[in-house]
Write a protein that holds these residues in place. Structure first.
Motif, mmCIF file in Angstrom:
data_model
loop_
_atom_site.group_PDB
_atom_site.id
_atom_site.type_symbol
_atom_site.label_atom_id
_atom_site.label_comp_id
_atom_site.label_asym_id
_atom_site.label_seq_id
_atom_site.Cartn_x
_atom_site.Cartn_y
_atom_site.Cartn_z
ATOM 1 N N ARG A 40 -2.743 -22.795 -8.441
ATOM 2 C CA ARG A 40 -3.240 -21.635 -8.068
ATOM 3 C C ARG A 40 -2.215 -20.867 -7.295
ATOM 4 N NH1 ARG A 40 -8.470 -22.161 -6.643
ATOM 5 N NH2 ARG A 40 -8.670 -24.492 -6.031
ATOM 6 N N VAL A 41 -2.236 -19.383 -7.107
ATOM 7 C CA VAL A 41 -1.326 -18.630 -6.492
ATOM 8 C C VAL A 41 -2.147 -17.643 -5.848
ATOM 9 C CG1 VAL A 41 0.728 -17.137 -6.263
ATOM 10 C CG2 VAL A 41 0.573 -18.618 -8.010
ATOM 11 N N TRP A 42 -2.112 -17.433 -4.546
ATOM 12 C CA TRP A 42 -2.832 -16.638 -4.001
ATOM 13 C C TRP A 42 -2.101 -15.576 -2.831
ATOM 14 C CZ3 TRP A 42 -6.990 -19.694 -0.320
ATOM 15 C CH2 TRP A 42 -8.219 -20.041 -1.354
ATOM 16 N N TYR A 43 -2.609 -14.357 -2.712
ATOM 17 C CA TYR A 43 -1.774 -13.253 -2.052
ATOM 18 C C TYR A 43 -2.656 -12.656 -1.050
ATOM 19 C CZ TYR A 43 0.303 -13.472 -6.626
ATOM 20 O OH TYR A 43 0.869 -14.013 -7.939
ATOM 21 N N ALA A 44 -1.965 -12.403 0.245
ATOM 22 C CA ALA A 44 -2.819 -11.830 1.579
ATOM 23 C C ALA A 44 -2.756 -10.536 1.477
ATOM 24 C CB ALA A 44 -2.067 -12.776 2.631
ATOM 25 N N GLU A 45 -3.632 -9.962 2.151
ATOM 26 C CA GLU A 45 -3.816 -8.640 2.453
ATOM 27 C C GLU A 45 -3.305 -8.269 3.798
ATOM 28 O OE1 GLU A 45 -6.875 -5.029 3.929
ATOM 29 O OE2 GLU A 45 -7.622 -6.973 2.810
ATOM 30 N N HIS A 46 -2.111 -7.502 3.773
ATOM 31 C CA HIS A 46 -1.310 -7.189 5.126
ATOM 32 C C HIS A 46 -1.080 -5.500 4.690
ATOM 33 C CE1 HIS A 46 -0.559 -11.148 6.716
ATOM 34 N NE2 HIS A 46 -0.299 -11.551 5.453
ATOM 35 N N HIS A 47 -1.229 -4.788 6.014
ATOM 36 C CA HIS A 47 -0.480 -3.448 5.872
ATOM 37 C C HIS A 47 0.320 -3.218 6.992
ATOM 38 C CE1 HIS A 47 -4.391 -2.805 3.531
ATOM 39 N NE2 HIS A 47 -5.041 -3.638 4.358
ATOM 40 N N ASN A 48 1.114 -2.181 6.522
ATOM 41 C CA ASN A 48 2.285 -1.502 7.485
ATOM 42 C C ASN A 48 2.967 -2.564 7.746
ATOM 43 O OD1 ASN A 48 3.325 0.705 8.813
ATOM 44 N ND2 ASN A 48 2.350 0.196 10.812
ATOM 45 N N SER A 49 3.455 -3.341 6.914
ATOM 46 C CA SER A 49 4.661 -4.307 7.280
ATOM 47 C C SER A 49 5.696 -4.065 6.115
ATOM 48 C CB SER A 49 4.015 -5.910 6.903
ATOM 49 O OG SER A 49 5.292 -6.589 7.055
ATOM 50 N N ALA A 50 6.906 -3.768 6.842
ATOM 51 C CA ALA A 50 8.145 -3.362 6.038
ATOM 52 C C ALA A 50 8.856 -4.691 5.057
ATOM 53 C CB ALA A 50 9.346 -2.941 6.954
ATOM 54 N N ARG A 51 8.213 -5.931 5.284
ATOM 55 C CA ARG A 51 8.711 -7.122 4.707
ATOM 56 C C ARG A 51 7.764 -7.735 3.924
ATOM 57 N NH1 ARG A 51 13.516 -6.224 4.685
ATOM 58 N NH2 ARG A 51 14.667 -6.020 6.811
ATOM 59 N N ILE A 52 6.423 -7.232 3.554
ATOM 60 C CA ILE A 52 5.256 -7.880 2.881
ATOM 61 C C ILE A 52 4.583 -6.566 1.811
ATOM 62 C CG2 ILE A 52 3.112 -8.968 2.651
ATOM 63 C CD1 ILE A 52 3.759 -9.836 5.469
ATOM 64 N N ALA A 53 4.796 -7.088 0.552
ATOM 65 C CA ALA A 53 4.478 -5.929 -0.481
ATOM 66 C C ALA A 53 3.120 -6.444 -1.204
ATOM 67 C CB ALA A 53 5.349 -5.904 -1.805
ATOM 68 N N SER A 54 2.048 -7.021 -0.499
ATOM 69 C CA SER A 54 0.895 -7.365 -1.120
ATOM 70 C C SER A 54 -0.373 -6.499 -0.371
ATOM 71 C CB SER A 54 0.498 -8.962 -0.960
ATOM 72 O OG SER A 54 0.701 -9.443 0.516
ATOM 73 N N SER A 55 -0.030 -5.378 0.141
ATOM 74 C CA SER A 55 -1.083 -4.777 0.719
ATOM 75 C C SER A 55 -2.278 -4.349 -0.396
ATOM 76 C CB SER A 55 -0.547 -3.412 1.191
ATOM 77 O OG SER A 55 0.061 -2.554 0.496
ATOM 78 N N ALA A 56 -2.015 -4.140 -1.462
ATOM 79 C CA ALA A 56 -3.204 -3.602 -2.419
ATOM 80 C C ALA A 56 -3.328 -5.026 -3.272
ATOM 81 C CB ALA A 56 -2.716 -2.762 -3.341
ATOM 82 N N THR A 57 -3.743 -5.962 -2.461
ATOM 83 C CA THR A 57 -4.183 -7.327 -3.083
ATOM 84 C C THR A 57 -4.725 -7.427 -4.473
ATOM 85 O OG1 THR A 57 -4.454 -7.914 -0.843
ATOM 86 C CG2 THR A 57 -4.673 -9.703 -2.248
ATOM 87 N N SER A 58 -5.826 -6.677 -4.629
ATOM 88 C CA SER A 58 -6.457 -6.874 -6.113
ATOM 89 C C SER A 58 -5.602 -6.283 -7.050
ATOM 90 C CB SER A 58 -7.951 -6.113 -6.095
ATOM 91 O OG SER A 58 -7.678 -4.701 -5.715
ATOM 92 N N VAL A 59 -4.861 -5.248 -7.002
ATOM 93 C CA VAL A 59 -3.890 -4.583 -7.932
ATOM 94 C C VAL A 59 -2.938 -5.726 -8.234
ATOM 95 C CG1 VAL A 59 -2.257 -2.712 -8.271
ATOM 96 C CG2 VAL A 59 -4.469 -2.360 -7.032
ATOM 97 N N LEU A 60 -2.405 -6.297 -7.372
ATOM 98 C CA LEU A 60 -1.183 -7.447 -7.515
ATOM 99 C C LEU A 60 -1.731 -8.193 -8.508
ATOM 100 C CD1 LEU A 60 1.712 -8.322 -7.071
ATOM 101 C CD2 LEU A 60 1.096 -9.192 -4.703
ATOM 102 N N ILE A 61 -2.946 -8.994 -8.020
ATOM 103 C CA ILE A 61 -3.414 -10.050 -8.719
ATOM 104 C C ILE A 61 -3.727 -9.577 -10.125
ATOM 105 C CG2 ILE A 61 -5.763 -11.366 -9.053
ATOM 106 C CD1 ILE A 61 -5.949 -10.924 -5.888
#
Length: 328
Positions: A40-61
Motif C-alpha cells: 500500500r501507499v499512504w499519504y498524511a494530512e499536513h497543513h501550511n507546510s512549504a515542503r509537503i503537498a498532501s494537505s488535501a489527502t483524499s483528493v490526492l488519493i
C-alpha cells in the motif's frame, strides 16, 4: 522477506521543485510501488507546510488511484479532529465506491500543523478530546448502521472502508486495541514509545468485525542508494531539512548553519527523532529493516523514503524492493 512492505509518501516538495512536480512524483512512486509488489501507499494530512503537498489527502488519493490499478491507497492519516466524521465518511466512501477494495483510512488525533493554522482550519481546540467517539461515529457511517439517527453517509454507507488508528503513544495503542482495529505507529519521527505501545496493543486487543487478531504497522525512514557515500549525503540533506522545519519558515538557514546546529546538543533531538532510519546500500538497508521488524514485532513495515528529489525517492524504493525480495 516475509514482512509486507508499504510506503508512506510524504509528498515532499524538494528545493527547486514545484508542487506539481511533487504530485506527479507521487503518481510515479505509486505506479512503481505497484509494479514492485509493495502492499500500500499512504499519504498524511499536513497543513501550511512549504515542503509537503498532501494537505488535501483524499483528493490526492483519488488522483493516484485513477493512475494505478491494484495497489492499496489511503490516508496515513486523516487528522480526524480537523473534520466532521460525516464529511470524511462521504469522502472515503466515494473513493471506495470508485476504487473498490483499494482504499484505507488511517486516523490520527493531532492537528498536523502549527497553532495559527489550527485556528485557520476552524478547529475546535478541544476536538481531540472526543477522538474515540468520533472514530466510532465514522465507523458507523461506513457500516450499515449509523450511530446518528436519521443521518447516513452517501456514498459511504456499507462500504466498510477499513480503519486504522495512527499514533505515537499508549493512548492510540489502547484505543486501537479497545476498538479491535489495526495500529500504525509513527516511529519514523516519534520513536519514544514504540515498543511499549506495541506490547500494550497486543496485550489489550479485543477482536472486532473488522479484525480478529492484532495487526501492527511500524514506520521507518529509508534512504537506499547505490553507494554508501550517496546515501549518507542524502541523509545529511534530510537532517538539514529537519533543522529548517524546526526553525520555521521565518528563519532562513544556510547549510553551514544547519550543520552547526546538528553538531550542537540541540541537534541531538533531530538524531533521536530519526532514530529508526535505514541508510546505505541495499544490503545495509535489508539488514536494518529485518532487524527493525523483529525488534518491534511488526506485522507490516511502512517506509518513508525521505530523499530530496523525486528521482532519488524512486531509486530508493526500487533498491529497497530488490534488497527485500519483493514479488508482485
Amino acid at each position: 522477506m516475509t514482512t509486507p512492505l508499504s510506503i508512506l509518501d510524504l509528498a515532499m516538495i524538494g528545493r527547486g521543485e514545484t508542487v506539481r512536480q511533487s504530485l506527479d512524483g507521487s503518481v510515479a512512486l505509486a505506479q512503481r510501488a505497484e509494479a514492485l509488489g509493495y502492499r500500500r501507499v499512504w499519504y498524511a494530512e499536513h497543513h501550511n507546510s512549504a515542503r509537503i503537498a498532501s494537505s488535501a489527502t483524499s483528493v490526492l488519493i483519488g488522483h493516484v488511484a485513477a493512475h494505478t490499478s491494484s495497489i492499496r491507497l489511503g490516508a496515513g492519516g486523516v487528522m480526524l479532529p480537523n473534520h466532521a466524521p460525516l464529511t470524511i465518511a462521504e469522502q472515503f466512501g466515494t473513493l471506495a465506491t470508485l476504487h473498490p477494495d483499494r482504499i484505507d483510512l488511517g486516523l490520527g488525533r493531532a492537528p498536523g500543523t502549527d497553532q495559527r493554522t489550527t485556528h485557520a482550519l476552524r478547529r475546535d481546540v478541544h476536538a481531540a478530546e472526543t477522538f474515540p467517539q468520533d472514530v466510532q461515529e465514522l465507523q458507523g457511517y461506513l457500516s450499515d448502521t449509523s450511530l446518528v439517527p436519521g443521518v447516513e453517509a452517501i456514498p459511504g454507507k456499507g462500504t466498510r472502508v477499513p480503519l486504522y488508528i495512527l499514533g505515537s503513544s499508549l493512548f492510540g495503542a489502547r484505543l486501537a486495541a479497545a476498538l479491535g482495529l489495526p495500529y500504525a505507529f509513527a516511529s519514523h519521527f516519534a520513536p519514544n514509545a514504540l515498543e511499549d505501545a506495541v506490547r500494550v496493543y497486543r496485550r489489550e486487543f479485543r477482536p472486532s468485525a473488522q479484525l480478529d487478531r492484532p495487526y501492527v504497522i511500524a514506520a521507518a525512514n529509508v534512504i537506499a542508494a547505490e553507494t554508501e557515500a550517496s546515501a549518507q549525503e542524502q541523509h545529511l540533506r534530510l537532517k538539514r531539512q529537519w533543522v529548517r522545519m524546526l526553525l520555521g519558515r521565518d528563519q532562513p538557514c544556510t547549510d553551514e548553519q544547519a550543520d552547526e546546529l546538528l553538531a550542537s546538543p540541540q541537534g541531538q533531538l533531530i538524531a533521536h527523532n530519526l532514530k529508526y532510519t535505514a541508510v546505505g546500500t541495499p544490503p545495509v538497508v535489508k539488514e536494518y529493516l529485518d532487524g527493525f521488524a523483529a525488534l518491534v514485532d511488526a506485522d507490516e513495515l511502512i517506509l518513508a523514503h525521505q530523499t530530496a528529489t523525486v528521482q532519488e525517492r524512486l531509486r530508493s524504493v526500487e533498491l529497497t524492493a530488490e534488497a527485500m525480495g519483493l514479488t508482485v
